[in-house]
Scaffold this motif. Structure first.
Motif, PDB file in Angstrom:
ATOM      1  N   ARG A 153      41.052  10.205  65.309  1.00 18.54           N
ATOM      2  CA  ARG A 153      40.121  11.629  65.000  1.00 18.54           C
ATOM      3  C   ARG A 153      40.971  12.706  65.832  1.00 18.54           C
ATOM      4  NH1 ARG A 153      35.970   9.545  66.400  1.00 18.54           N
ATOM      5  NH2 ARG A 153      36.127   9.537  68.668  1.00 18.54           N
ATOM      6  N   ARG A 154      41.708  12.447  66.718  1.00 21.94           N
ATOM      7  CA  ARG A 154      42.508  13.424  67.397  1.00 21.94           C
ATOM      8  C   ARG A 154      43.751  13.949  66.460  1.00 21.94           C
ATOM      9  NH1 ARG A 154      41.883  10.450  73.078  1.00 21.94           N
ATOM     10  NH2 ARG A 154      39.875  11.542  73.519  1.00 21.94           N
ATOM     11  N   VAL A 155      44.198  13.048  65.798  1.00 25.18           N
ATOM     12  CA  VAL A 155      45.673  13.410  64.932  1.00 25.18           C
ATOM     13  C   VAL A 155      44.848  14.231  63.916  1.00 25.18           C
ATOM     14  CG1 VAL A 155      47.141  12.330  63.115  1.00 25.18           C
ATOM     15  CG2 VAL A 155      46.832  11.243  65.388  1.00 25.18           C
ATOM     16  N   TYR A 156      43.755  13.717  63.410  1.00 29.44           N
ATOM     17  CA  TYR A 156      43.221  14.783  62.198  1.00 29.44           C
ATOM     18  C   TYR A 156      42.957  16.056  62.800  1.00 29.44           C
ATOM     19  CZ  TYR A 156      43.627  10.569  58.944  1.00 29.44           C
ATOM     20  OH  TYR A 156      43.863   9.397  58.246  1.00 29.44           O
ATOM     21  N   ASP A 157      42.263  16.256  63.751  1.00 27.22           N
ATOM     22  CA  ASP A 157      41.968  17.263  64.305  1.00 27.22           C
ATOM     23  C   ASP A 157      43.354  18.169  64.532  1.00 27.22           C
ATOM     24  OD1 ASP A 157      39.379  16.937  64.337  1.00 27.22           O
ATOM     25  OD2 ASP A 157      39.230  16.139  66.729  1.00 27.22           O
ATOM     26  N   PHE A 158      44.114  17.551  65.182  1.00 29.11           N
ATOM     27  CA  PHE A 158      45.691  18.266  65.354  1.00 29.11           C
ATOM     28  C   PHE A 158      46.124  18.883  64.264  1.00 29.11           C
ATOM     29  CE2 PHE A 158      50.161  18.168  65.654  1.00 29.11           C
ATOM     30  CZ  PHE A 158      50.370  18.966  66.717  1.00 29.11           C
ATOM     31  N   ILE A 159      46.175  18.168  63.279  1.00 26.57           N
ATOM     32  CA  ILE A 159      46.631  18.547  61.999  1.00 26.57           C
ATOM     33  C   ILE A 159      45.863  19.459  61.272  1.00 26.57           C
ATOM     34  CG2 ILE A 159      47.190  17.846  59.608  1.00 26.57           C
ATOM     35  CD1 ILE A 159      47.815  15.104  60.909  1.00 26.57           C
ATOM     36  N   LYS A 160      44.518  19.600  61.465  1.00 24.38           N
ATOM     37  CA  LYS A 160      43.661  20.673  60.928  1.00 24.38           C
ATOM     38  C   LYS A 160      44.018  21.934  61.780  1.00 24.38           C
ATOM     39  CE  LYS A 160      39.663  18.064  59.455  1.00 24.38           C
ATOM     40  NZ  LYS A 160      38.323  17.395  60.176  1.00 24.38           N
ATOM     41  N   LYS A 161      44.360  21.860  62.867  1.00 24.76           N
ATOM     42  CA  LYS A 161      44.389  22.885  63.837  1.00 24.76           C
ATOM     43  C   LYS A 161      45.765  23.767  63.149  1.00 24.76           C
ATOM     44  CE  LYS A 161      41.936  21.987  67.857  1.00 24.76           C
ATOM     45  NZ  LYS A 161      42.076  21.543  69.318  1.00 24.76           N
ATOM     46  N   GLU A 163      46.395  24.118  60.372  1.00 23.53           N
ATOM     47  CA  GLU A 163      46.189  24.828  59.167  1.00 23.53           C
ATOM     48  C   GLU A 163      47.273  24.749  57.819  1.00 23.53           C
ATOM     49  OE1 GLU A 163      44.254  28.627  61.748  1.00 23.53           O
ATOM     50  OE2 GLU A 163      45.626  28.735  60.117  1.00 23.53           O
ATOM     51  N   VAL A 164      47.589  23.356  57.558  1.00 20.83           N
ATOM     52  CA  VAL A 164      48.243  23.066  56.529  1.00 20.83           C
ATOM     53  C   VAL A 164      47.429  22.796  55.457  1.00 20.83           C
ATOM     54  CG1 VAL A 164      50.246  21.442  55.797  1.00 20.83           C
ATOM     55  CG2 VAL A 164      50.011  22.251  58.083  1.00 20.83           C
ATOM     56  N   SER A 165      47.689  23.462  54.146  1.00 16.55           N
ATOM     57  CA  SER A 165      46.797  23.103  53.035  1.00 16.55           C
ATOM     58  C   SER A 165      47.223  21.674  52.445  1.00 16.55           C
ATOM     59  CB  SER A 165      46.788  24.074  52.172  1.00 16.55           C
ATOM     60  OG  SER A 165      48.320  24.408  51.615  1.00 16.55           O
ATOM     61  N   GLU A 166      46.143  21.040  52.012  1.00 16.51           N
ATOM     62  CA  GLU A 166      46.327  19.941  51.137  1.00 16.51           C
ATOM     63  C   GLU A 166      47.089  18.873  52.130  1.00 16.51           C
ATOM     64  OE1 GLU A 166      47.070  22.014  46.900  1.00 16.51           O
ATOM     65  OE2 GLU A 166      48.585  20.566  47.758  1.00 16.51           O
ATOM     66  N   PHE A 167      46.606  18.707  53.291  1.00 13.87           N
ATOM     67  CA  PHE A 167      47.466  17.990  54.295  1.00 13.87           C
ATOM     68  C   PHE A 167      47.520  16.515  53.940  1.00 13.87           C
ATOM     69  CE2 PHE A 167      49.149  15.817  57.903  1.00 13.87           C
ATOM     70  CZ  PHE A 167      47.969  14.841  58.055  1.00 13.87           C
ATOM     71  N   SER A 168      46.333  16.006  53.744  1.00 12.55           N
ATOM     72  CA  SER A 168      46.302  14.460  53.391  1.00 12.55           C
ATOM     73  C   SER A 168      47.307  13.969  52.484  1.00 12.55           C
ATOM     74  CB  SER A 168      44.958  13.937  52.917  1.00 12.55           C
ATOM     75  OG  SER A 168      43.917  14.516  53.981  1.00 12.55           O
ATOM     76  N   ILE A 169      47.429  14.618  51.281  1.00 15.37           N
ATOM     77  CA  ILE A 169      48.015  14.123  50.263  1.00 15.37           C
ATOM     78  C   ILE A 169      49.611  14.616  50.769  1.00 15.37           C
ATOM     79  CG2 ILE A 169      48.813  14.573  47.950  1.00 15.37           C
ATOM     80  CD1 ILE A 169      45.940  14.972  47.151  1.00 15.37           C
ATOM     81  N   LEU A 170      49.865  15.758  51.067  1.00 14.67           N
ATOM     82  CA  LEU A 170      51.166  16.163  51.619  1.00 14.67           C
ATOM     83  C   LEU A 170      51.829  15.419  52.573  1.00 14.67           C
ATOM     84  CD1 LEU A 170      53.360  18.261  51.032  1.00 14.67           C
ATOM     85  CD2 LEU A 170      52.091  19.701  52.711  1.00 14.67           C
ATOM     86  N   THR A 171      51.105  14.934  53.614  1.00 15.53           N
ATOM     87  CA  THR A 171      51.441  14.234  54.614  1.00 15.53           C
ATOM     88  C   THR A 171      51.903  12.660  54.496  1.00 15.53           C
ATOM     89  OG1 THR A 171      50.171  15.363  56.284  1.00 15.53           O
ATOM     90  CG2 THR A 171      50.937  13.538  56.951  1.00 15.53           C
ATOM     91  N   ALA A 172      50.877  12.133  53.569  1.00 17.05           N
ATOM     92  CA  ALA A 172      51.085  10.759  53.190  1.00 17.05           C
ATOM     93  C   ALA A 172      52.237  10.737  52.117  1.00 17.05           C
ATOM     94  CB  ALA A 172      49.886  10.241  52.337  1.00 17.05           C
ATOM     95  N   TRP A 173      52.307  11.497  51.165  1.00 12.93           N
ATOM     96  CA  TRP A 173      53.578  11.757  50.419  1.00 12.93           C
ATOM     97  C   TRP A 173      55.018  11.975  51.301  1.00 12.93           C
ATOM     98  CZ3 TRP A 173      56.643  16.308  49.594  1.00 12.93           C
ATOM     99  CH2 TRP A 173      57.450  16.170  48.217  1.00 12.93           C
ATOM    100  N   GLY A 174      55.049  13.019  52.306  1.00 13.85           N
ATOM    101  CA  GLY A 174      56.071  13.269  53.098  1.00 13.85           C
ATOM    102  C   GLY A 174      56.235  12.009  53.945  1.00 13.85           C
TER     103      GLY A 174
END
Length: 180
Positions: A153-161, A163-174
């Motif tokens: 939960r903290r990782v996802y909150d950190f990533i939301k902060k 402000e990266v668009s399309e984080f989920s797909i982009l991160t997993a892809w990256g």
């Protein structure tokens, strides 16, 4: 239903816990997750004990609530798997993409991942790359499943902060492209 005192609550807990655990387990197929769901249900009942109005008997109310919580957990798990599958699909399609664009995205994802505190990052990578469940991560790292949940939960909150668009797909892809 009238106000629930400690003795009444304890009695309801003892009378219904096992049955509610079986209801949840039948849906989520994971005892630890089922236990967490039932525990969360009873915590919620206790917190709302002064205002909770149950129109039917408590057992029916509990079954309905635990069933909904369990289905919600399945939806969450399915959503996480869809993100991972989409990342795999994108990875297979990126072979023909422009390498400069790929490098920029990869660098951006790598910076985000590297800025996550190490213990959280390792748990996150175990989940995303390793495909481990929260329970498996907890067992592997000898920590509680609630710690794994909190760290994720903290990782996802950190990533939301970030402000990266399309984080989920982009991160997993990256991540897949970076480590594979």
């Amino acid at each position: 239903m009238e106000w629930i005192g400690p003795k009444e609550f304890e009695s309801m807990y003892k009378e219904n816990y096992v049955h509610l655990l079986l209801v949840s387990f039948a849906i989520v197929k994971d005892r630890t997750i089922a236990e967490d769901i039932v525990q969360s249900f009873f915590e919620s009942v206790w917190k709302k004990r002064e205002t909770l109005m149950i129109r039917e008997n408590f057992k029916s109310y509990g079954i309905s609530a635990v069933r909904k919580l369990s289905l919600k957990q399945l939806q969450k798990k399915e959503k996480e798997r869809q993100v991972f599958n989409e990342a795999v699909r994108l990875r297979s399609n990126t072979a023909f993409e422009n390498h400069n664009r790929h490098d920029v995205k990869l660098e951006r994802v790598n910076k985000i991942i590297q800025s996550i505190p190490e213990s959280r990052r390792n748990i996150f990578l175990d989940f995303v790359l390793g495909g481990l469940s929260y329970k498996e991560i907890a067992e592997t790292r000898n920590i509680s499943i609630n710690t794994v949940k909190a760290q994720m939960r903290r990782v996802y909150d950190f990533i939301k902060k970030m402000e990266v668009s399309e984080f989920s797909i982009l991160t997993a892809w990256g991540i897949l492209n970076y480590f594979v």
